[in-house]
Structures are given as C-alpha cells and as structure tokens.
Design a protein around this motif. Sequence first.
Motif, short mmCIF file in Angstrom:
data_model
loop_
_atom_site.label_atom_id
_atom_site.label_comp_id
_atom_site.label_asym_id
_atom_site.label_seq_id
_atom_site.Cartn_x
_atom_site.Cartn_y
_atom_site.Cartn_z
N SER A 1 0.86 -1.19 0.00
CA SER A 1 0.00 0.00 0.00
C SER A 1 0.89 1.23 0.00
CB SER A 1 -0.89 0.02 1.24
OG SER A 1 -0.12 0.27 2.40
N VAL B 1 -3.34 -6.64 -5.14
CA VAL B 1 -4.30 -6.70 -6.26
C VAL B 1 -5.02 -5.39 -6.54
CG1 VAL B 1 -4.92 -9.15 -6.20
CG2 VAL B 1 -6.16 -7.56 -4.74
N GLY B 2 -4.95 -4.46 -5.61
CA GLY B 2 -5.78 -3.26 -5.78
C GLY B 2 -5.03 -1.96 -5.60
N LYS B 3 -3.88 -1.85 -6.23
CA LYS B 3 -3.11 -0.61 -6.09
C LYS B 3 -3.87 0.52 -6.82
CE LYS B 3 1.09 -3.39 -6.86
NZ LYS B 3 0.58 -4.48 -7.74
N THR B 4 -4.08 1.63 -6.14
CA THR B 4 -4.78 2.75 -6.78
C THR B 4 -3.80 3.56 -7.63
OG1 THR B 4 -4.33 4.26 -4.96
CG2 THR B 4 -6.35 2.94 -4.79
N GLU C 1 -4.51 -3.31 -14.14
CA GLU C 1 -3.48 -2.62 -13.36
C GLU C 1 -2.30 -2.24 -14.26
OE1 GLU C 1 -1.84 -4.79 -9.97
OE2 GLU C 1 -0.16 -3.37 -9.92
N LYS D 1 -7.93 -14.64 -5.71
CA LYS D 1 -7.97 -13.35 -6.43
C LYS D 1 -6.60 -12.89 -6.92
CE LYS D 1 -7.44 -10.54 -2.25
NZ LYS D 1 -8.00 -9.53 -1.36
#
Length: 442
Positions: free
Chosen positions: A104, A127-130, A152, A193
């Motif tokens: 993060s 999996v969810g880097k902004t 991504e 995921k």
Amino acid sequence: MTSRSQNPAGRPPGFVYRETKRGILRWGGQSILHCEDVSLPKLAAKYGTPLYVYSAAMIRERYDAFDAAFRDVPHAICYSVKANSNLSILRLLARKGCGFDVVSGGELERVLTADRKAAKKVVFSGVGKTREELSSALKAGIMLFNVESESELWALAECAGRLRSTAPVALRVNPDVAAKTHPYISTGLHKHKFGVPISEARALYAKASGARYLKVRGASVHIGSQITDVAPFGEAMARVADLVRELRADGHNIDYIDAGGGLGIAYEKPNPLEFSGYVATYARALAAPLRGLDVQLLLEPGRSIVGPAGVLLTSVIYRKENDGKRFLVVDAAMNDLIRPALYGAYHEIVSVTYGTDAATKSEVSDIVGPVCETGDFFARDRELPAVSEGDLLAILDAGAYGMVLASNYNTRPRAAEVLITGKSAKVIRRREKLQDLLRAEL
Ligand code: LLP
C-alpha cells in the motif's frame, strides 16, 4: 515442576527463562522469562500490559540466517512490511541492507520514513493498487511493481506516462499450486484473487513490452503464508522458471524472479531444525529449479523473520469458573492479537514466572480477553501451571501479524510496543490514549 532454564517453552536467543537464586534478587527462587537481558515482569511494571515485546537480536539473527541460506544465489531480501510495520523494526532491517515488500501507499510511506534510501529496494505487490499509490511509488523510484492484472498494467502505464517515467514491471503469476495452510492465507490457486493465470502470462507480457512507459524486468509469484512444507515452493518456482525460459525466448528481458514470502514457523511444536537448517532446506527448494537461469532472486519473507521475535505480554485480570469450566480473563484481547479468532491459530502461552522449588500444579483453562465476543480467546482448554490474578502470561510468536492487525474494537486503545536490545528497552510505539481514539470524531 521442571526447571525452565533449558527454555523448553522459550524462543532463544530472544526469549529465555533465567533462574534467580533465592534471596539474592527480588524475584528470588524463581524462573523468569526474559527478553534478551530484560525481565518481562520489569517491563510490565514500567510500561503496563498488554505490551508487545520484541527482541532485536532475534530479528537480526533470523535475517542473517535467511540471507546466509541464499548465499550461493544472487538474491535480495525484501522484508514483507505487512508482517510487522513498526518504523523501528523497518529501520533495524534497513540498516542490515534489507529491502522491502509493500502492499500500500501507507507501507511505502513507512519504508521511506524509516530510510529514504530504501526506495530502490522496494517491490510493490497487491491486487488493488490505486493510481495514487502507483504514482507515489513511481515518484519514489521503487525497484519493481508486481502487477496483478491487465487493468493494473494499463493504470501503471498511464501513471508512468503522466510522470514521464518508466515503470519496472513483473507480472505476478498464479502458478495453480496448492499449499497446505489456512484457506484464508493460501493464494496460489486459480480460484484465488491473486495474480494472473500462468497460462495467460505470455500474452500479457507481450502487451506490456509494447507499452512505452513500461519496462518488463521480471516475474513474481507468492503461493500463500505459513507454509512449512518446502515442496510447494519448489513446485511454484519450477513453473515460474519454465515461464521465464519461454519469456526469454519471446525476447523479454527477465532480470528478477520474485519468489514471494510464505515460509511458516513452528507455532505448535518446536522445529527440530535450527532456523538456519530449516531456511537452508527452503533455499535449496527454491534454488534448484533456477539453476542456470542467471536471474536475481527476490524474497519477501515476513513471518519467518519477525514472528518468533515478539511476544504479547498480558496480565490475568480475573480467574473465573462457569459450571466447572475454568477461564483466565486477561487484559489483552482479540483487538490486540486476532490470529486465534480469525484463523483458529495456535499460539503457545507461557507463564512468565515459575517457582523453581514448589511443585506447581497445572490447570486446564480457556484464556480469553475482555471483548464482548465468544471468538475473543487466545487458547481453549489449555494446560498451564496454576496462575493467580495479577500474574503475567506471555503469548509467544506474536511478532508477525500481531500489532499490525490490531484494532480499536470495543474502544480499546492499542498496546504499546517495546524493542529490546541487550539490557536496553526502547518504546517504539507508545500506548494509545483514549483521546487518540476520540480525536478523529470530535
Ligand atoms: N509477499 C506477498 C505478496 C504476500 O501476500 C505475503 C503475505 C508475504 C509476502 C509475506 O508472507 P509471510 O512470509 O509473512 O508468510 N495475517 C495472516 C498472514 C497473511 C499473509 C498475507 N500475505 C496470518 O496472521 O497468518
């Protein structure tokens, strides 16, 4: 009661029982758990409980053992910050030349705060880097982005383009390898995921290499956590090694293979091997499939470095019996250490002091916290030497995924953390105050 001086339930060199002779010291005639040269009752008296206590010597020793196990392979250790992200622990590892695995923008900020120069040794997974997180990592100049999806990849290309920089990329592939661990922390199967299916990787690498602001640098994998059988690691590595040969044949430049983390520790039974022997078997399993590949191996251990180096020290508030069922209600709770509640995880719990002469009888009890949930327990039907209200217990192997998962549930301020180096104790996170909890809402 047998003497604890041989440390049957200790975690040397960090946590050891020491016997004091009757009448010479205050704790005369007792065997007392120490962290390095500091007695835990002294720490509890000074800093209160619940208290996380870490041994710097033990973290260093485990890091060194890990590093030494891979000495025959070009490698870099990127400690997985999520296991324990305290700034002082990151600083200690950075001073040893360790790199970091972050998931993060917050973890990246911690690494940069601990050591500005560590950025070039950072790998960024998740999996969810902004876009915001990707951009900060690009600005910091990190070593590698472990990209987990095509979306991504394009987000990263867009951010890099905007910053006129080039993003070093590895795809995290999902090798479809089963590892025996708790289902919540197993990650290497196609139903999870994480990553991109290894069968689709080549096509995606082709797209990545065509993108102007991306530079393909490696391949990465992580099959799960708390895995104590090294075979699945070797199996995953073999699949990645095959992929790397194909990718090179396709013309890609592959400098890194990131093997992820996941090496488990012995929560229940002491490992018959010293850590150095155990990590050497892990190193052999990873290195064998890579022979002749000429890559740099990146490793992301978390738990195996810090897990056994920390304990959660807690006091017994009440003894209680409900229809013959015995409970020890302690002042730590699931908000301080959630592993038993969340994964049914086992943590060894020991009494901090033992009388060395009197034969202490043992009792079976549930060790529970004050939180209003039946899941708020540290152990069920656990046999321990009889303890009284006010006595101290140590919950072992709490150095990884302990404090980082702590919450303020039931409006409980989070515990303090102390780091021990020899005779010195340093508060590395002060105990939270109730005002800290209320401030954001006032
Ligand atoms: N690399 C990646 C991409 C990861 O997802 C993880 C852990 C690691 C490295 C570090 O794994 P380790 O060496 O610490 O096993 N809260 C759970 C563990 C969750 C692990 C998540 N990922 C627990 O308390 O058991």
